[in-house]
Every structure is written in structure tokens, then in C-alpha cells.
Scaffold this motif. Sequence first.
Motif, short mmCIF file in Angstrom:
data_model
loop_
_atom_site.label_atom_id
_atom_site.label_comp_id
_atom_site.label_asym_id
_atom_site.label_seq_id
_atom_site.Cartn_x
_atom_site.Cartn_y
_atom_site.Cartn_z
N PRO A 178 117.04 19.48 49.25
CA PRO A 178 117.25 18.44 50.26
C PRO A 178 116.63 17.10 49.87
CG PRO A 178 115.52 19.94 50.95
CD PRO A 178 116.05 20.48 49.67
N PHE A 179 115.74 17.12 48.89
CA PHE A 179 115.10 15.88 48.42
C PHE A 179 114.52 16.14 47.03
CE2 PHE A 179 112.34 18.12 51.46
CZ PHE A 179 111.35 18.58 50.59
N ASP A 180 114.07 15.08 46.37
CA ASP A 180 113.43 15.23 45.06
C ASP A 180 112.06 15.89 45.24
OD1 ASP A 180 115.60 13.93 44.02
OD2 ASP A 180 114.60 11.98 43.85
N PHE A 181 111.73 16.84 44.38
CA PHE A 181 110.39 17.44 44.44
C PHE A 181 110.02 17.99 43.07
CE2 PHE A 181 113.28 20.90 45.32
CZ PHE A 181 112.74 21.99 44.63
N ALA A 182 108.73 18.11 42.85
CA ALA A 182 108.22 18.60 41.57
C ALA A 182 108.10 20.12 41.60
CB ALA A 182 106.86 17.97 41.28
N ILE A 183 108.32 20.73 40.45
CA ILE A 183 108.16 22.19 40.33
C ILE A 183 106.68 22.48 40.08
CG2 ILE A 183 108.82 24.24 39.04
CD1 ILE A 183 111.36 22.75 38.19
N GLN A 184 106.11 23.27 40.95
CA GLN A 184 104.68 23.57 40.85
C GLN A 184 104.43 24.69 39.85
OE1 GLN A 184 102.35 21.79 42.59
NE2 GLN A 184 104.06 20.55 43.34
N LYS A 185 103.37 24.55 39.08
CA LYS A 185 102.95 25.64 38.20
C LYS A 185 102.36 26.77 39.04
CE LYS A 185 101.78 22.64 34.28
NZ LYS A 185 100.67 22.12 33.44
N TYR A 238 99.63 19.81 37.72
CA TYR A 238 99.97 21.00 38.50
C TYR A 238 101.48 21.16 38.64
CZ TYR A 238 95.06 21.49 39.70
OH TYR A 238 93.70 21.69 39.63
N THR A 239 102.21 20.33 37.98
CA THR A 239 103.67 20.42 38.02
C THR A 239 104.20 20.54 36.60
OG1 THR A 239 103.99 18.02 37.94
CG2 THR A 239 103.76 19.04 40.12
N LYS A 240 105.43 21.05 36.50
CA LYS A 240 106.02 21.21 35.16
C LYS A 240 107.52 20.89 35.16
CE LYS A 240 106.79 26.20 35.81
NZ LYS A 240 106.59 27.52 35.20
N GLY A 241 107.91 19.97 35.97
CA GLY A 241 109.33 19.61 36.00
C GLY A 241 109.69 18.98 37.33
N LEU A 242 110.93 18.55 37.45
CA LEU A 242 111.39 17.87 38.65
C LEU A 242 112.77 18.39 39.03
CD1 LEU A 242 110.72 15.49 40.64
CD2 LEU A 242 112.13 14.06 39.15
N VAL A 243 112.95 18.63 40.34
CA VAL A 243 114.26 19.00 40.87
C VAL A 243 114.79 17.81 41.66
CG1 VAL A 243 115.53 20.56 42.40
CG2 VAL A 243 113.68 21.45 40.96
N LEU A 282 112.31 31.79 41.67
CA LEU A 282 111.18 32.07 42.56
C LEU A 282 110.17 30.93 42.52
CD1 LEU A 282 109.57 33.98 44.40
CD2 LEU A 282 108.63 35.04 42.34
N ILE A 283 109.88 30.42 41.33
CA ILE A 283 108.92 29.32 41.19
C ILE A 283 109.40 28.08 41.92
CG2 ILE A 283 107.82 27.77 39.54
CD1 ILE A 283 107.86 30.10 37.52
N ILE A 284 110.69 27.76 41.77
CA ILE A 284 111.24 26.56 42.42
C ILE A 284 111.24 26.73 43.94
CG2 ILE A 284 113.32 25.17 42.69
CD1 ILE A 284 113.98 25.78 39.76
N LEU A 285 111.61 27.93 44.43
CA LEU A 285 111.61 28.18 45.88
C LEU A 285 110.19 28.08 46.45
CD1 LEU A 285 114.18 31.11 46.18
CD2 LEU A 285 114.43 28.80 47.11
N ASN A 286 109.23 28.64 45.74
CA ASN A 286 107.84 28.52 46.19
C ASN A 286 107.39 27.06 46.19
OD1 ASN A 286 107.12 31.19 46.78
ND2 ASN A 286 106.80 31.66 44.61
N SER A 287 107.90 26.27 45.24
CA SER A 287 107.52 24.86 45.16
C SER A 287 108.05 24.09 46.37
CB SER A 287 108.06 24.24 43.87
OG SER A 287 107.49 24.86 42.74
N ILE A 288 109.33 24.31 46.71
CA ILE A 288 109.88 23.56 47.85
C ILE A 288 109.31 24.08 49.16
CG2 ILE A 288 111.94 25.02 48.17
CD1 ILE A 288 113.45 22.36 48.76
#
Length: 684
Positions: free
Chosen positions: A56-63, A222-227, A245-251
Motif C-alpha cells: 500500500p506504500f513504500d517500505f523497507a524490508i527489515q532484517k 536494520y533493513t536490506k531492501g525496499l518494496v 514471510l520477511i516482507i510480510l513481517n516488515s509491513i
Amino acid sequence: MKKIINKLLVNHSLIYKLFLYIATVVLVVYLFPKGGQFKYEFQKGKPWEYENYYAPFDFAIQKTNEEIEIEKQQIKESSKQFYEYDENVVLKVKKSIEEKTAEVLSNSELSEIEILNLNEKIDEIVKDVYEFGYLEASNDHKNNVSVITLRKGNRSQDVEYDKLFESSEILSFINSKIGIQPTTQVENIILNIIYESLMPNVAFDPDFTDRVLQENLNKISYTKGLVSENERIIFKGDIVEGDKLIILNSIKGEFESQVWSKSNYNWIVFGYTILVALAFLMLLLFLKKYRQDIFENNTKITFIFFNIVLVVLLITLIVKYDAEYIYIAPIVILPLVLKAFFDARLGLFSHVLTVLLLGFIVPNSFEFIFLQIIAGIVTILTISELYKRANLFISVIQITFVYFVAYFAFSIIQEGNAQNLDWQKFVYFSINGGATLFVLPLIYVFEKLFGLVSDESLKELSNTNSKLLRELAEKAPGTFQHSLQVANLAEASANEINANSMLVRTGALYHDIGKMLNPMYYTENQSTNVNPHNELTPKDSAQIIINHIINGVELAKKHRLPDRIIDFIRTHHGTTLVYYFYKKEEELSGGDVDIQHFQYPGPIPFSKETAILMMCDSVEAASKSIKEPSAQAFDNLVEKIVNKQMEDGQFMNADITFKELQTIKKVLKKKLKNIYHLRIEYPE
């Protein structure tokens, strides 16, 4: 104005309940986390059950925490150790050695060439020792590092640790330069001067080392990429694992980290308020429909609400500190406490509602709710008599075992194997079980704060050596023996239908204490053939008999017996008649008798336990009048008395089934036969 005040006074109990309800809802909503909620539930290893999900918006992928911990460990292992090099110590040592050796050499018989050579050796020793530095004697910071960073003023230099001199190496190094066995006395003196004058000038700098380490740790990303917005995250039916799973936990973390803004604050609070209000409304409706006596008692309702808020507060504090520790909290204490003071059904109902509320607070809410509800059910089913400490220990072991099994099942579902279990969770469950044992002192505290009574207190009250029961045994010994017999019958009956045997036994021991005031008016206490009722009219005699209910209630209140025990005194005769004197008055008056003068004031029994006491009391008293005891006589007696009580509607409010009544009849028949069995005739 007067009418308004009168209405408030008349409805003060209802007004208090309304105030308590509103205050509790507001407090619970206030305790809820002030963050957003991710509207989708998902579990590792399970399919995504919703439609295709796009960012729904830009967000960083959390480690992940594991990745961050590995990075931190690598930084700690590779972090430099800093040592401070003190130039002033070197100058001071050189000056000291020069002064002392100059004095020795000036008084020696050495030639100028020998003195020159010796000075060169001294300078070379000092230069070599302090080229990289002389380390302080104690150094516990090496940690197997091979290279350290030496700080000389504003300059830093990486140096091999082994190039630093330590105290154990100084003497052998000086000997190697001057000579292991000095051939002259002067050389020996010079050696001692150098050894004594050399001082450590390099020391470990913990503050600077820690500061540099912390700076490096703070630089960790603490991030390793951008969605990007509208980028697809997962398709419907995809398995939630790996990068998905990592991306869903990040958002999800992005949503939960968003503090309520002014634009949506009121709406979110309104939504939470409706849900929490519904939960507490269900509890009140349950009490209104199935626990009328509790609903009418504001103290008891306050106690129930207080315990629920206490659990919500505890979990809220743990989540704010570290949600990892939520399973340490002994939530099953709630159903234990409510069962100790009330009953199992209310305890489980309140526990389920509380766990549902906690689902708004805790992470992995489905797992948490499932585990806690299962644990609550096991708690209710396994602990039958809390006052027996062995029962509590066994139940805690069973509850902990259920936690283990349920968590193990969740883990293998999520991980796909049993190799990645978080063993720390099992430690938390064990601590949870140990903390549950504190329910006993907690119950004692609640008894004092709210004036309630638990099974533990009932155990103390049932001690026949208590002051009131000793007084009953002294003043009315026949009544005391009757109470003991009734208590045994009632306890056996309660055990057969799974009622509260400790409660009914204690109530039976105190149900006739009102007879202490006029003991001789009751046949069981008459040791002679003189019956004081012969001098009274049937109406007066009946009034004396009936008054033992009123006198018993007053005596119980005077000695501060709990309301749960006083209920047995009030209800053990219900609204039945003093039948003997009623019939006697009927004979004297020719049939025109006002039944109200011969009827007990009631109320009728309103629980299984009070109904059991009514049956046992009547049957035990009537059994004494059987002139020729036999099995058939006892069967007929029990059937006659219990059926008559049923016909009179004495059990209408008792929540007791026909099947349970038949079971109680069988118990009473069996027990009476055992009590009055014939013995063999012993020879004289």
C-alpha cells in the motif's frame, strides 16, 4: 429533587454496576497499544488465505533478529582494541636512568670507550623497550587478538600485540643486551638500575574501545531492501515462507509502529471501545442469566472485573518491555482464582473473554489465544479441590505439559520440522508453571481485600476445633452430632454429583448453630424425659423451632462467618412446614390453621450444595425416628422425604437435575444402611 434522590437510592446498585462497567472499558482501552493494526493474519508455512496482496506504500524490508545478531557478533569479533601510549613515562624513565647511570659510571674505573659502549647499550635497551611500549602487568582484555591499535596523542598505529613488552620479558631482554652473566660489578649495577627504572607506559583504553564499538554497532542497517508502492508481495494461496514471510513481517511492523494520528485516533478508539464493551457486556449478561446471586453482589462483580483488568495490565507491561516474555505471565491464575471463589464455569467464561481481549495486544495472537484457552480448560478440568495442595502441583505439571505439547505442535507446523524449536520458550512455560503456584497466597490476599471466601478458608472453617463449633458441641451436643452426620452425608452426596463437597460439608457443620440459644427445645439435646414443649402451645413451639434459622443467621454474622456459609443456615429448611406442630395444632383447632405460623421463612435452596444440605438434614433427622431400622424402611424414608420436597417446589431454583436427585437418593440410602447396620451379638 426528592424523587430523583429516591430513585438514585433505589437504583444505587444498578448505577454502581454501570459506573464500574464504563470505568473498566475505558481503562482497558487506555491500556491497549497506541499503534496501528495489520488487518491480515498469517503464519509461517501456511498458505496466504486472502486475495493477492500489493504494497500500500513504500517500505523497507527489515532484517530478521537472527541476521542482526550475526552482524553484531561479527562487529564485536572484528572490533579493534585501543591502547594508550604514554610519552611522559618514557621521558621520565630516560631521565631517571641517565642520572643514576651517570653517577655510577663517574665513580667507576671504566675507560671512556667502555663507558661510551655501555651508554650505547643502555640507550638501545630503552629505545627497544619503548619502541612499541611496555604493557601494564595485568591485561584481561586481549581476547586472542593478534593486532591492537596504539594511540600516541592524536596518532593511531596498528601494532602486533606480541611486539609489546610485558613485565615477564623485561629481565631476559636486558640480560640479552648487556650479558646474561655480567662480568663486572658496574654492569651488574647498571642492569639493576635499568630493570628498576623501566615502567609500563601502555594501558588498555576501555572507554575509547567501547565508544568505537558502539559507533560501529550503531551503523548497522536494520533493513536490506525496499518494496515500492503497488509492488506485489504475495499471491493468494502462496506459502508464507522465506522472503515473503520477511516482507510480510516488515509491513506488519510498519503498521504496528504507526502511532495513532489525530485523524484516525478517535475512530480507532471508538472501534476498540465497542469490542471491549461487548466483551464485558457478555460477562454481565452471563452473570445476570446464570449467576444471579453474583450479579446482585457489587463486591463480587468488582472482584471479577478487577482480576480481568489486572491480567490485561500485566500482559500490557510485558509487551511494552519485551513481547518475548509474554508466556512467563501465569494467566491461568485468573480461572483458578475465580473457581476458588465462585465456580468453574464462571472461571472458564471469564478466562476466555480475557484471552480474546489480550489478542489485541500480543504478537502472534492466534497462537497465544489457542495456547491460553487450552491451558485455561486444562486448569478448570484438572483442579477439583484447590485447598488440596497436591492437586495444585499436579495440575500445574499438567498445564505446563500442555503448553509444551501445544507449542511443539505450532512450531513443527510453522517450521516444517522439529529442528528449529525455540527452547527458550520451554523455559518460559516452566517459569509460568512455577508462578502459578503463587495462586494460594494471592487468594488469601483477595479474601482480605474483598471479604470473599475460598475453599482454603472453608477448610479452616470446617475444623471442628474452631471456637463456634466447640461452643456448639458444649451447649448442644446432640445437635453437634447431628451436624457431623449431616456433613458426612452431604459430602458423600456432593462427591457423587461433582458439587463442591468442601462447601457443603462446612455449611452442614454450621447449619444448626442457632439451636445453641435454646438447646433443650430440640429432641436431640434432651437427655431426660422432660420435654419443655409440653408446656407450650403448638404455635409457640413451632415459633421456637423456626427461630433457630433467624438465631443462626445472627450468630453467624456476629462471628463473621462468610455469606456462603450463612446461605446454608437460611435455606436448609426452605419454606417447608414444622410439620409435627402443624398437625398437632390442626388436631386441637379442628382443621382451621394459619399455615404461615408454621412455615419456615426461606428462601428455598438456590444451588446444588444448599439443595443437598436440605435433603441430608431432613433424612438424617427423620432416620432417628425409625423404631425398627431396615433397608426397606430407609429406602421408603428417603423416597418419601425427597419426593415431598420436590413436590413442594423446594428445588426449583437449585439448578439440580432429576438425575442428580436420583443419585443423591441412592447415596443417602446406602449411607443410612451403613450407619444403622446390625452388629453381631457379643456373648456376655
